[in-house]
Motif scaffolding. Sequence first.
Motif, PDB file in Angstrom:
ATOM      1  N   SER A 375       5.310   1.996  -7.072  1.00 19.96           N
ATOM      2  CA  SER A 375       4.629   3.659  -7.097  1.00 19.96           C
ATOM      3  C   SER A 375       3.646   3.641  -6.524  1.00 19.96           C
ATOM      4  O   SER A 375       3.649   5.234  -6.560  1.00 19.96           O
ATOM      5  CB  SER A 375       4.080   3.173  -8.976  1.00 19.96           C
ATOM      6  OG  SER A 375       3.275   2.598  -9.214  1.00 19.96           O
ATOM      7  N   ASP A 376       2.499   3.363  -6.015  1.00 20.68           N
ATOM      8  CA  ASP A 376       1.541   3.568  -5.122  1.00 20.68           C
ATOM      9  C   ASP A 376       1.412   3.225  -3.581  1.00 20.68           C
ATOM     10  O   ASP A 376       0.656   3.860  -3.182  1.00 20.68           O
ATOM     11  CB  ASP A 376       0.427   2.697  -5.824  1.00 20.68           C
ATOM     12  CG  ASP A 376       0.087   1.690  -6.252  1.00 20.68           C
ATOM     13  OD1 ASP A 376       1.463   1.249  -5.358  1.00 20.68           O
ATOM     14  OD2 ASP A 376      -0.629   1.535  -6.017  1.00 20.68           O
ATOM     15  N   TYR A 377       3.148   3.000  -3.589  1.00 18.50           N
ATOM     16  CA  TYR A 377       2.789   2.569  -1.762  1.00 18.50           C
ATOM     17  C   TYR A 377       4.175   2.204  -0.993  1.00 18.50           C
ATOM     18  O   TYR A 377       5.354   2.357  -1.860  1.00 18.50           O
ATOM     19  CB  TYR A 377       2.460   1.181  -1.911  1.00 18.50           C
ATOM     20  CG  TYR A 377       2.868   0.230  -0.034  1.00 18.50           C
ATOM     21  CD1 TYR A 377       1.808   0.766   0.912  1.00 18.50           C
ATOM     22  CD2 TYR A 377       4.258  -0.433  -0.333  1.00 18.50           C
ATOM     23  CE1 TYR A 377       2.244   0.108   2.165  1.00 18.50           C
ATOM     24  CE2 TYR A 377       4.222  -0.925   1.229  1.00 18.50           C
ATOM     25  CZ  TYR A 377       2.936  -0.692   2.475  1.00 18.50           C
ATOM     26  OH  TYR A 377       3.764  -1.105   3.487  1.00 18.50           O
ATOM     27  N   HIS A 378       4.236   3.389  -0.241  1.00 12.97           N
ATOM     28  CA  HIS A 378       5.107   2.921   0.738  1.00 12.97           C
ATOM     29  C   HIS A 378       4.733   3.596   2.456  1.00 12.97           C
ATOM     30  O   HIS A 378       4.184   3.600   2.857  1.00 12.97           O
ATOM     31  CB  HIS A 378       5.499   5.087   0.630  1.00 12.97           C
ATOM     32  CG  HIS A 378       7.650   5.489   1.567  1.00 12.97           C
ATOM     33  ND1 HIS A 378       7.227   5.214   2.852  1.00 12.97           N
ATOM     34  CD2 HIS A 378       7.990   5.609   0.721  1.00 12.97           C
ATOM     35  CE1 HIS A 378       8.114   5.571   2.600  1.00 12.97           C
ATOM     36  NE2 HIS A 378       8.926   5.642   2.182  1.00 12.97           N
ATOM     37  N   PRO A 379       5.598   2.654   2.604  1.00 11.85           N
ATOM     38  CA  PRO A 379       5.015   1.849   4.427  1.00 11.85           C
ATOM     39  C   PRO A 379       5.317   2.959   5.296  1.00 11.85           C
ATOM     40  O   PRO A 379       5.908   3.615   5.419  1.00 11.85           O
ATOM     41  CB  PRO A 379       6.084   0.718   4.334  1.00 11.85           C
ATOM     42  CG  PRO A 379       7.903   1.145   3.871  1.00 11.85           C
ATOM     43  CD  PRO A 379       7.379   2.000   2.125  1.00 11.85           C
ATOM     44  N   GLN A 380       4.002   2.583   5.794  1.00  8.28           N
ATOM     45  CA  GLN A 380       4.075   3.933   7.494  1.00  8.28           C
ATOM     46  C   GLN A 380       4.872   3.270   8.155  1.00  8.28           C
ATOM     47  O   GLN A 380       5.471   3.772   9.389  1.00  8.28           O
ATOM     48  CB  GLN A 380       2.802   4.035   7.865  1.00  8.28           C
ATOM     49  CG  GLN A 380       2.053   4.921   6.641  1.00  8.28           C
ATOM     50  CD  GLN A 380       0.090   4.103   7.284  1.00  8.28           C
ATOM     51  OE1 GLN A 380      -0.142   3.804   8.224  1.00  8.28           O
ATOM     52  NE2 GLN A 380      -0.666   5.429   6.656  1.00  8.28           N
ATOM     53  N   GLN A 381       5.289   1.743   7.657  1.00 12.00           N
ATOM     54  CA  GLN A 381       5.977   0.845   9.636  1.00 12.00           C
ATOM     55  C   GLN A 381       7.282   1.615   9.483  1.00 12.00           C
ATOM     56  O   GLN A 381       8.366   1.099  10.102  1.00 12.00           O
ATOM     57  CB  GLN A 381       6.190  -0.135   9.019  1.00 12.00           C
ATOM     58  CG  GLN A 381       4.847  -0.739   9.348  1.00 12.00           C
ATOM     59  CD  GLN A 381       3.682  -1.424   8.305  1.00 12.00           C
ATOM     60  OE1 GLN A 381       4.131  -0.453   7.250  1.00 12.00           O
ATOM     61  NE2 GLN A 381       2.944  -2.121   8.016  1.00 12.00           N
TER      62      GLN A 381
END
Length: 406
Positions: A375-381
């Motif tokens: 809910s609070d993280y989406h990967p930059q990779q």
Amino acid sequence: MQLIDKLSILADAAKYDASCASSGAPKRSSEGKGGLGSTNGMGICHSYTPDGRCVSLLKILLTNFCLFDCQYCVNRRSSDVPRARFTPEEVVRLTVDFYRRNCISGLFLSSGIIRSADYTMEQLIRVARLLREEHQFRGYIHLKTIPEADPALIEEAGRYADRLSVNIELPTDASLQTLAPEKDVKSIKKAMSTIYTGQQTVLNEPRAPRFTPAGQSTQMIVGADQTDDSTILHSAESLYGNYGLKRVYYSAFSPIPNSPKSVPLAAPPLMREHRLYQADFLLRSYGYKADELLSGPGDLALDIDPKLAWALENRSIFPLDLNRAEPALIARIPGIGLRTTKRLVELRRQRRIRYEDLTRLRCVLAKAKPFFITSDYHPQQAEVSTLLLRDQLRDRPQPQQLGLWG
């Protein structure tokens, strides 16, 4: 020859057999009062049970004399190694004495083939029978099965042993015929089938006598021939499916003194054995198929583990939303195991999963981060190329520490 000299030779000769573990052995203390040994004992660590307990085993051969001349075996007929032979009574004495000294909790007993397969199997059974019936030994017993022995003898062995193992040794019939022509693939699989049938009888008939409660296992030698990892894993998958094996063990070929020219002069990388164990665990516990881990001929990558390799090959599936994804897919995220998956599923029934939850659950975030969403993280990779991501996540050799004097 003194008993201690025999022990020195026959304990060393047994070290090449990797299929030595006590996983799945039940408690025997409920079978009656008194008795020696305990499957659950602690001592010198030789193997681990599924829940992490150390179980120490006396691991020896009854004899390293052998009628067969398997080219990969240090105890082959043409080898010039020192030879020795225990009597069944000597093995019983050693087992009981070592237990009373709190050195072991069980016995792993194999043997070269002497006189005949039936005679050798009878000697192995005699050891187990004496321990169980005369000494009331409750500890773990693993007997190596002689495939060519009469099925009735194999059935008798299963009534005394916690586990039986039939070593298939090489993953293809052609390799076995080339390097061990005296062995018969049909007899090996027939022995496995005999054990499997005995196990199924116990499951279907509650009053049937105890029979190999810890199941059966086998061993495949890696690197003694040109067989690739894909063939090895497909062979293992077939053995699990057809004979209900508990474990397939992988043993990196170890060049032996005066090796024949038919086998390699150098051992394969130990990392190859390690990757096969990792892949095998994915087959047994995670529901992977051999075709998923290696879709065609070839070997497993040495610089990344098989789970990460699969994730990189299937990047279109990722990143997964941990608040919505199916548990079976969450378990396929590198760095997240089965227990963590279960805890995440339980947690999301109460509230939405946040990044800090994975930190708290001690996930291997260095590998997991590119493959999940919270809910609070989406990967930059997510937009990084697969080749670059692979390079970032691959296992890197640990730098060697210099000694005091450089």
